[in-house]
Design an enzyme around this catalytic site. Structure first.
Site, mmCIF file in Angstrom:
data_model
loop_
_atom_site.group_PDB
_atom_site.id
_atom_site.type_symbol
_atom_site.label_atom_id
_atom_site.label_comp_id
_atom_site.label_asym_id
_atom_site.label_seq_id
_atom_site.Cartn_x
_atom_site.Cartn_y
_atom_site.Cartn_z
ATOM 1 N N LYS A 157 12.041 -48.305 -0.823
ATOM 2 C CA LYS A 157 12.526 -49.372 0.070
ATOM 3 C C LYS A 157 13.850 -49.864 -0.484
ATOM 4 O O LYS A 157 14.097 -49.796 -1.683
ATOM 5 C CB LYS A 157 11.524 -50.538 0.122
ATOM 6 C CG LYS A 157 11.779 -51.562 1.205
ATOM 7 C CD LYS A 157 11.416 -51.064 2.598
ATOM 8 C CE LYS A 157 10.095 -51.534 3.056
ATOM 9 N NZ LYS A 157 9.560 -51.066 4.298
HETATM 10 N N1 GLU Z 1 10.312 -49.701 7.608
HETATM 11 C C1 GLU Z 1 9.144 -49.074 8.150
HETATM 12 C C2 GLU Z 1 7.905 -49.427 7.338
HETATM 13 O O1 GLU Z 1 7.865 -50.402 6.633
HETATM 14 C C3 GLU Z 1 9.308 -47.591 8.364
HETATM 15 C C4 GLU Z 1 9.687 -46.766 7.186
HETATM 16 C C5 GLU Z 1 10.073 -45.345 7.543
HETATM 17 O O2 GLU Z 1 9.972 -44.951 8.690
HETATM 18 O O3 GLU Z 1 10.482 -44.644 6.616
HETATM 19 O O4 GLU Z 1 6.904 -48.770 7.444
#
Ligand code: GLU
Length: 430
Positions: free
Chosen positions: A120
Site C-alpha cells: 500500500k
Molecule cells: N485499494 C483496493 C483495496 O484496498 C484495491 C487494491 C488493488 O486493486 O490492488 O483493496
C-alpha cells in the site's frame, strides 16, 4: 528507505487516540496464529514489512510556487506473487498506516487465493485542495519517485481513497514514457480505454453486496426486505447499496461525510447521487429524513455496512450497534476493542479482507487481461467475480465452523494458512 520511522509514526498524538492500522493488523495476525499450524518464525516475519520507501514529491502549484509532499510505498510480503495494493491521497496517510494497510492486502489476496502479496502507498495530501492539473503533476512525479520499486511482475499499484481510474492512467503514462513502451500491467484500476477492466470500478461494492447477501442467507434472513444501512456513498458504498436494492433489500439509510438520509420503507438508492456523480450531496436528497453518521451506525437494521473510512466502530459506540450483522466495506472500520464488544454481543462481523476484496480480485482479472492483451466483457468479469467471492466465502465459512472462531478470525486463518504454507514450501533465504 526507513524502518526506524515506523515506531515514531506509531506514537504520534493522533494515533495514540485512534488505533493504528498496523497495531490492528498485528493483533489480528497474532489471533489467527493461535488457530493455524504455522512456524512462529514465519508469524514474526509477517509482523513486519519487507520494505518501505519514503519519498519527497515536489509539485509546482498553479501559481508557480513549489510544494513538497511526502509519499510512501510499503511492501509487506510477496511470497505468493507480486506485491499488490492501492495508492491513497489523503492528509492522514502515514508510514505506519501504509504498513498496516499493506499487511491487510497480503491477507486479502491470500483469502481470495490470488497470486499476489500485499502493498500500500500514498501521498500525504488533501486531493480536494489540488486542481486537476496539480493532481496530474503530483501523480506523474510520484510515479517517477517510486518507479524502481514497482513493476508489473514486482509491485502493482491501484486506486484507493482519493485516487481513481484517471490517477492510474497518469501513473501508467508516466511509467510507460520512461520505459519507452506502453506498460499497461504496471497499475490496475485504469480506464477500460487504456487497458483497464470493465467492472473494476464497481467491483469492491459488488463484493460487499455479495458477501452481505451470503451472510444474510447464512443467518436465515431473506434478501427480500432485508434492511440495510450503508455509511459512505462513494464507489464502495453506492455500488453495494444499489445492488442490494436491486436484489430486493430495503436500503433504509445511506450517508456521506456531511450526513445521511433515512426512510424506514427503503430509499431509492439510484436517485441519490454517489460521490463521483455529485460529491457530498446525500444529505440534500429530496424526500427523506436526514440523520447523522453517528446515528446511522446505531440503527436497528439487519445489515450495517460501514463503507467510508477506518475506525468508525469503536469502544465508544459498539455497545449501541443495533444491526444483526456488520459487513465491512471500508478497510479497518472496526477497532480491536469494538470487535471484541461485537463478538461478546454475538453480532457477526464479515471482515474487510473478504467483503471488499472484489476490488483486488478484478484488479487481478485486469492484470491477466493486460498480459494477454485481450479484454473481457462485463458479463465475464461479473461471473468470474461472483464465482471467486462464493468460493472465498465457502473457505471462510468452513474455517468459521471448524475452528469455532469469528468470521474475521476465520478469514485470517484461511489467509495465514496459505501464506504460511507458501513460506515453508519456499523456505527462508539463508
Ligand atoms: N485499494 C483496493 C483495496 O484496498 C484495491 C487494491 C488493488 O486493486 O490492488 O483493496
Amino acid at each position: 528507505m526507513s524502518s526506524g520511522q515506523l515506531e515514531s509514526d506509531e506514537e504520534t498524538e493522533e494515533e495514540s487516540t485512534e488505533e493504528s492500522a498496523v497495531a490492528m493488523a498485528r493483533e489480528q495476525l497474532s489471533r489467527a496464529a493461535e488457530n493455524v499450524d504455522v512456524d512462529p518464525g514465519v508469524v514474526e516475519r509477517l509482523k513486519h514489512p519487507t520494505k518501505v520507501l519514503r519519498t519527497s514529491v515536489p509539485v509546482e502549484r498553479d501559481d508557480g510556487t513549489v510544494e513538497v509532499f511526502t509519499g510512501y510505498r510499503a511492501q509487506h510480503d510477496n511470497v505468493r506473487g507480486p506485491y499488490k495494493g492501492g495508492l491513497r491521497y489523503h492528509p492522514d496517510v502515514s508510514e505506519s498506516e501504509c504498513v498496516g494497510l499493506a499487511m491487510w492486502m497480503t491477507w486479502k489476496c491470500a483469502v481470495m487465493d490470488l497470486p499476489f502479496g500485499g502493498a500500500k502507498g500514498g501521498v500525504v495530501v488533501d486531493p480536494k485542495e489540488l486542481s486537476e492539473d496539480e493532481r496530474e503533476r503530483l501523480t506523474r512525479r510520484f510515479a517517477e519517485e517510486i518507479r524502481d520499486f514497482v513493476a508489473p511482475t514486482k509491485d502493482i499499484p491501484a486506486p484507493d481513497m482519493g485516487t481513481d481510474a484517471q490517477t492510474m492512467a497518469w501513473f501508467m503514462d508516466a511509467y510507460s514514457m520512461q520505459e519507452g513502451e506502453t506498460v499497461p500491467g504496471i497499475v490496475t484500476g485504469k480506464p477500460p480505454l487504456v487497458g483497464g477492466s470493465y467492472g473494476r470500478e464497481e467491483a469492491p461494492g459488488r463484493s460487499v453486496a455479495i458477501v452481505a447477501r451470503e451472510a444474510a442467507d447464512y443467518y436465515d434472513m431473506p434478501i427480500d426486505g432485508l434492511t440495510v444501512a450503508v455509511q459512505g456513498f462513494g464507489s464502495v458504498g453506492a455500488n453495494a447499496a444499489r445492488l442490494l436494492d436491486d436484489w430486493g433489500a430495503d436500503v433504509v439509510a445511506v450517508s456521506d461525510v456531511t450526513g445521511g438520509v433515512y426512510d424506514p420503507d427503503g430509499l431509492d438508492t439510484h436517485a441519490i447521487p454517489a460521490h463521483a456523480e455529485q460529491p457530498e450531496a446525500v444529505a440534500n436528497s429530496a424526500g427523506a429524513t436526514t440523520l447523522s453518521n453517528e446515528d446511522l451506525l446505531e440503527l436497528d437494521v439487519d445489515v450495517l455496512v460501514p463503507a467510508a473510512v477506518g475506525n468508525v466502530l469503536t469502544e465508544a459506540n459498539a455497545e449501541e450497534v443495533d444491526a444483526s450483522i456488520v459487513v465491512e466495506g471500508a478497510n479497518g472500520p472496526t477497532t480491536t476493542a469494538a470487535d471484541r464488544i461485537l463478538t461478546e454481543r454475538d453480532v457477526p462481523v464479515f471482515p474487510d479482507i473478504l467483503a471488499n476484496a472484489g476490488g483486488v480480485t478484478v484488479s487481478y482479472f485486469e492484470w491477466l487481461q493486460d498480459i494477454n492483451r485481450r479484454q473481457w466483457d462485463i458479463d465475464r468479469v461479473r461471473e468470474e467475480l461472483e464465482e471467486a467471492m462464493l468460493s472465498a466465502f465457502d473457505d471462510v465459512q468452513s474455517a468459521h465452523e471448524t475452528h469455532d472462531v469469528t468470521w474475521r478470525d476465520a478469514a485470517y486463518v484461511v489467509a495465514l494458512d496459505r501464506v504460511g504454507q507458501a513460506k515453508s514450501t519456499r523456505g527462508l533465504w539463508p
